[in-house]
Design a protein around this motif. Structure first.
Motif, PDB file in Angstrom:
ATOM      1  N   VAL A  35       0.814  -1.223   0.000  1.00  0.00           N
ATOM      2  CA  VAL A  35       0.000   0.000   0.000  1.00  0.00           C
ATOM      3  C   VAL A  35       0.845   1.270   0.000  1.00  0.00           C
ATOM      4  O   VAL A  35       0.319   2.374  -0.156  1.00  0.00           O
ATOM      5  CB  VAL A  35      -0.955   0.026   1.215  1.00  0.00           C
ATOM      6  CG1 VAL A  35      -1.963  -1.108   1.121  1.00  0.00           C
ATOM      7  CG2 VAL A  35      -0.203  -0.047   2.538  1.00  0.00           C
ATOM      8  N   PHE A  36       2.160   1.133   0.204  1.00  0.00           N
ATOM      9  CA  PHE A  36       3.024   2.321   0.242  1.00  0.00           C
ATOM     10  C   PHE A  36       4.460   1.900  -0.035  1.00  0.00           C
ATOM     11  O   PHE A  36       4.918   0.878   0.453  1.00  0.00           O
ATOM     12  CB  PHE A  36       2.939   2.994   1.616  1.00  0.00           C
ATOM     13  CG  PHE A  36       3.831   4.196   1.765  1.00  0.00           C
ATOM     14  CD1 PHE A  36       3.487   5.405   1.174  1.00  0.00           C
ATOM     15  CD2 PHE A  36       5.028   4.115   2.465  1.00  0.00           C
ATOM     16  CE1 PHE A  36       4.316   6.518   1.299  1.00  0.00           C
ATOM     17  CE2 PHE A  36       5.864   5.228   2.591  1.00  0.00           C
ATOM     18  CZ  PHE A  36       5.493   6.424   2.004  1.00  0.00           C
ATOM     19  N   GLU A  91       8.373   3.775  -0.146  1.00  0.00           N
ATOM     20  CA  GLU A  91       9.224   4.958   0.019  1.00  0.00           C
ATOM     21  C   GLU A  91      10.544   4.677  -0.676  1.00  0.00           C
ATOM     22  O   GLU A  91      11.197   3.666  -0.406  1.00  0.00           O
ATOM     23  CB  GLU A  91       9.449   5.225   1.511  1.00  0.00           C
ATOM     24  CG  GLU A  91      10.161   6.533   1.789  1.00  0.00           C
ATOM     25  CD  GLU A  91      10.192   6.832   3.282  1.00  0.00           C
ATOM     26  OE1 GLU A  91       9.142   7.217   3.829  1.00  0.00           O
ATOM     27  OE2 GLU A  91      11.243   6.633   3.907  1.00  0.00           O
ATOM     28  N   GLU A 103       5.510  -1.090   2.370  1.00  0.00           N
ATOM     29  CA  GLU A 103       4.547  -1.327   3.446  1.00  0.00           C
ATOM     30  C   GLU A 103       3.307  -2.048   2.919  1.00  0.00           C
ATOM     31  O   GLU A 103       2.732  -1.663   1.904  1.00  0.00           O
ATOM     32  CB  GLU A 103       4.122   0.005   4.090  1.00  0.00           C
ATOM     33  CG  GLU A 103       5.304   0.781   4.633  1.00  0.00           C
ATOM     34  CD  GLU A 103       4.984   1.564   5.899  1.00  0.00           C
ATOM     35  OE1 GLU A 103       3.965   1.252   6.546  1.00  0.00           O
ATOM     36  OE2 GLU A 103       5.766   2.467   6.221  1.00  0.00           O
ATOM     37  N   ARG A 161       0.694   9.517   2.389  1.00  0.00           N
ATOM     38  CA  ARG A 161       0.317   8.130   2.088  1.00  0.00           C
ATOM     39  C   ARG A 161       0.998   7.129   3.030  1.00  0.00           C
ATOM     40  O   ARG A 161       0.628   5.961   3.064  1.00  0.00           O
ATOM     41  CB  ARG A 161       0.707   7.780   0.648  1.00  0.00           C
ATOM     42  CG  ARG A 161      -0.004   8.589  -0.426  1.00  0.00           C
ATOM     43  CD  ARG A 161      -1.475   8.283  -0.544  1.00  0.00           C
ATOM     44  NE  ARG A 161      -1.742   6.900  -0.956  1.00  0.00           N
ATOM     45  CZ  ARG A 161      -2.963   6.348  -0.923  1.00  0.00           C
ATOM     46  NH1 ARG A 161      -3.996   7.048  -0.483  1.00  0.00           N
ATOM     47  NH2 ARG A 161      -3.126   5.099  -1.311  1.00  0.00           N
ATOM     48  N   ARG A 184       2.778   3.772  12.246  1.00  0.00           N
ATOM     49  CA  ARG A 184       2.481   2.528  12.969  1.00  0.00           C
ATOM     50  C   ARG A 184       2.562   2.710  14.483  1.00  0.00           C
ATOM     51  O   ARG A 184       3.073   3.696  14.987  1.00  0.00           O
ATOM     52  CB  ARG A 184       3.466   1.449  12.527  1.00  0.00           C
ATOM     53  CG  ARG A 184       3.564   1.320  11.003  1.00  0.00           C
ATOM     54  CD  ARG A 184       2.999   0.041  10.500  1.00  0.00           C
ATOM     55  NE  ARG A 184       3.019  -0.031   9.039  1.00  0.00           N
ATOM     56  CZ  ARG A 184       2.099  -0.662   8.326  1.00  0.00           C
ATOM     57  NH1 ARG A 184       1.079  -1.256   8.914  1.00  0.00           N
ATOM     58  NH2 ARG A 184       2.192  -0.692   7.019  1.00  0.00           N
ATOM     59  N   PHE A 214      -2.832   0.895   7.456  1.00  0.00           N
ATOM     60  CA  PHE A 214      -3.500   1.356   6.252  1.00  0.00           C
ATOM     61  C   PHE A 214      -4.958   0.944   6.336  1.00  0.00           C
ATOM     62  O   PHE A 214      -5.264  -0.196   6.683  1.00  0.00           O
ATOM     63  CB  PHE A 214      -2.828   0.729   5.025  1.00  0.00           C
ATOM     64  CG  PHE A 214      -3.342   1.259   3.719  1.00  0.00           C
ATOM     65  CD1 PHE A 214      -2.918   2.484   3.238  1.00  0.00           C
ATOM     66  CD2 PHE A 214      -4.259   0.533   2.982  1.00  0.00           C
ATOM     67  CE1 PHE A 214      -3.389   2.975   2.031  1.00  0.00           C
ATOM     68  CE2 PHE A 214      -4.742   1.020   1.766  1.00  0.00           C
ATOM     69  CZ  PHE A 214      -4.301   2.254   1.293  1.00  0.00           C
TER      70      PHE A 214
END
Lengths: 121, 382
Positions: free
Chosen positions: A35-36, A38, A56, B306, B310, B333
């Motif tokens: 979902v992500f 970097e 992630e 985005r 955590r 998420f």
């Protein structure tokens, strides 16, 4: 063109002095829905084994390590917009970054496809 | 040298074989070998539960019957009120209520569901706390109640907007139940305890069923095209979007019900001036907080970017200050929001909806908006 693999489930496509780096299909299957992502900054000098990128899933964050030493030449901005590419095309469109290889001798410690397949078997 | 194996073997729920057969990816959780996800993955499992129905194995949770020795359920209710700040006496037969066991410092030993089954109370407690909860109940309530741990029962949650229509095929009277109704019902001919409740924010049911009947019922429910098996991964993202606390993370022995923004769960009758005010552990700490507020508060947090923020991330008032003001207690998420979501504790001075705080993630300060919860509206059938 040679493709090499690390024990951390990254692949490196070697073309001349440039290494394109991504995570393997096995890695994405273990990560789950991404979902992500970097990415490192272009121009950053990465040392071998240094945390270079982060990927992630819904549940957890995982580091992607620089498999070799080198300068970041280019990053795949498409992953920022569409992290799920890592799940759908880990070996292709979902490359993470390109490095200018500093020391070709570091490639000697990496696995070829047959060795990687045996590693994940 | 090999590491010494000090791990006790993981326990298995009555649905363990079903998880393996359906491709569950198993992980240790609260001493049990549990599915974190199935082949569909967390994202699809989450979204399926929000649009259709998901089946969750929550058999690891503790089920306890509290039976009054007098035969009067009111006596069990009053006895339990010595351990929780909730009005248990007011829980009518066939109804259920959310509660917490408090400690003398006003902190929370566990959170639980309490149902009135007419002649006794039925409790569902967290897996990780169930041994301590049983001991706690025995220590304080044994004179008034017999405490029976129902170890031979499984617990199946069916959650989502299609849960009611699916369950109606096996238990027609379930359709008439409202949110937090609870009682004995036959499901596919099997004597079960059914409550209309859950941990996803959706309409749904929890079905307590004899262990040896559980797999057959689960398989029949899963045969319905609307139902998908859901693992712990999506259970966590669903409850986070619903703004629901996870014990041991968002609430624990150091958080009071007021700090945890759970005031709604403490009825007026147990607060200062109420008919049965106080009389639970930590009342001297908790009740003044209703009048004066607490120094810190659990809030919803929406990262503006985005990147998920955590559990454990330190919170700061601005992008540069050195002083940490709070922490994220759950974060990840949110698939239904298609955006990161989190909750955490902030000083009362910063716990204002619409305010901005910063979380430190990998050396960077990321802005988060203090947000109302739930993040996704609840779908309860009231």
């Amino acid at each position: 063109m040679t493709v090499l693999y690390t024990t951390d489930h990254e692949w490196l496509r070697i073309e001349g002095d440039t290494a394109t780096i991504g995570v393997t299909d096995y890695a994405q299957s273990q990560l789950g829905d991404v979902v992500f992502v970097e990415l490192p900054k272009v121009g950053r000098q990465l040392k071998k084994a240094e945390a270079a990128a982060v990927v992630e899933s819904v549940k957890a964050a995982s580091d992607v390590y620089a498999p070799i030493t080198g300068e970041v030449l280019e990053v795949n901005e498409a992953l920022s917009a569409e992290p799920a590419l890592v799940n759908s095309d880990a070996d292709g469109k979902a490359w993470f970054f390109k490095l200018k290889i500093s020391d070709k001798s570091e490639l000697g410690g990496l696995m070829d496809e047959a060795a990687y397949k045996a590693h994940t078997a | 040298m090999l590491a010494r194996d000090t791990e006790t073997p993981l326990l298995k729920t009555p649905l363990h074989a079903l998880h393996l057969a359906r491709g569950g990816k198993m992980v240790p959780f609260a001493g049990y070998d549990m599915p974190v996800q199935y082949a569909a993955g967390v994202l699809k499992e989450h979204l399926h539960t929000r649009t259709k129905a998901g089946l969750f194995d929550v058999s690891h949770m503790g089920q306890i019957a509290l039976r009054p020795k007098s035969g009067k359920v009111e006596d069990a209710a009053l006895a339990l009120e010595r351990l929780v700040p909730q009005d248990i006496l007011a829980v009518a037969p066939g109804r259920q209520r959310y509660a917490q066991f408090t400690n003398t410092a006003g902190g929370l030993l566990d959170d639980l569901m309490v149902a009135n089954f007419g002649d006794h109370l039925f409790l569902v407690v967290n897996a990780a706390c169930k041994i301590e909860d049983e001991a706690h109940l025995r220590k304080h309530l044994s004179e008034i109640c017999t405490i029976e741990v129902l170890a031979d029962r499984a617990l199946i949650a069916l959650q989502g907007p299609k849960a009611a229509s699916v369950l109606a095929k096996f238990c027609p009277e379930a359709s008439a139940m409202k949110f937090m109704d609870a009682g004995p019902h036959r499901v596919d001919g099997v004597a079960c305890f059914v409550s209309r409740s859950g941990y996803t924010g959706e309409d749904g049911f929890e079905i307590s069923i004899p262990a040896d009947q559980a797999e057959a019922l689960a398989a029949k429910l899963l045969d319905d095209a609307d139902v998908m098996p859901i693992g712990l991964g999506a259970r966590d993202s669903l409850r986070l979007e619903a703004g629901l606390c996870l014990y041991g993370h968002d609430i624990d022995t150091t958080t009071t019900p007021v700090e945890a923004a759970l005031e709604w769960s403490v009825q007026k009758s147990r607060r200062t001036g109420g008919a049965r005010a106080g009389g639970f552990p930590g009342a001297d700490v908790i009740l003044p907080q209703f009048a004066h507020g607490a120094a810190r508060r659990r809030v919803g947090l929406k990262p503006e970017g985005r990147a998920p923020v955590r559990e454990g991330a330190a919170l700061f008032a601005d992008a540069t200050s050195a002083e940490q003001i709070g922490s994220v207690t759950s974060g990840g998420f949110g698939p239904s929001l298609n955006a990161p979501v989190a909750m955490g504790y902030l000083p009362a001075s910063h716990a204002t909806i619409g305010g901005t705080v910063f979380a430190e993630v990998r050396g960077q300060r990321l802005p988060l908006r203090v947000s109302p919860m739930p993040f996704v509206p609840h779908g309860y059938k009231r």
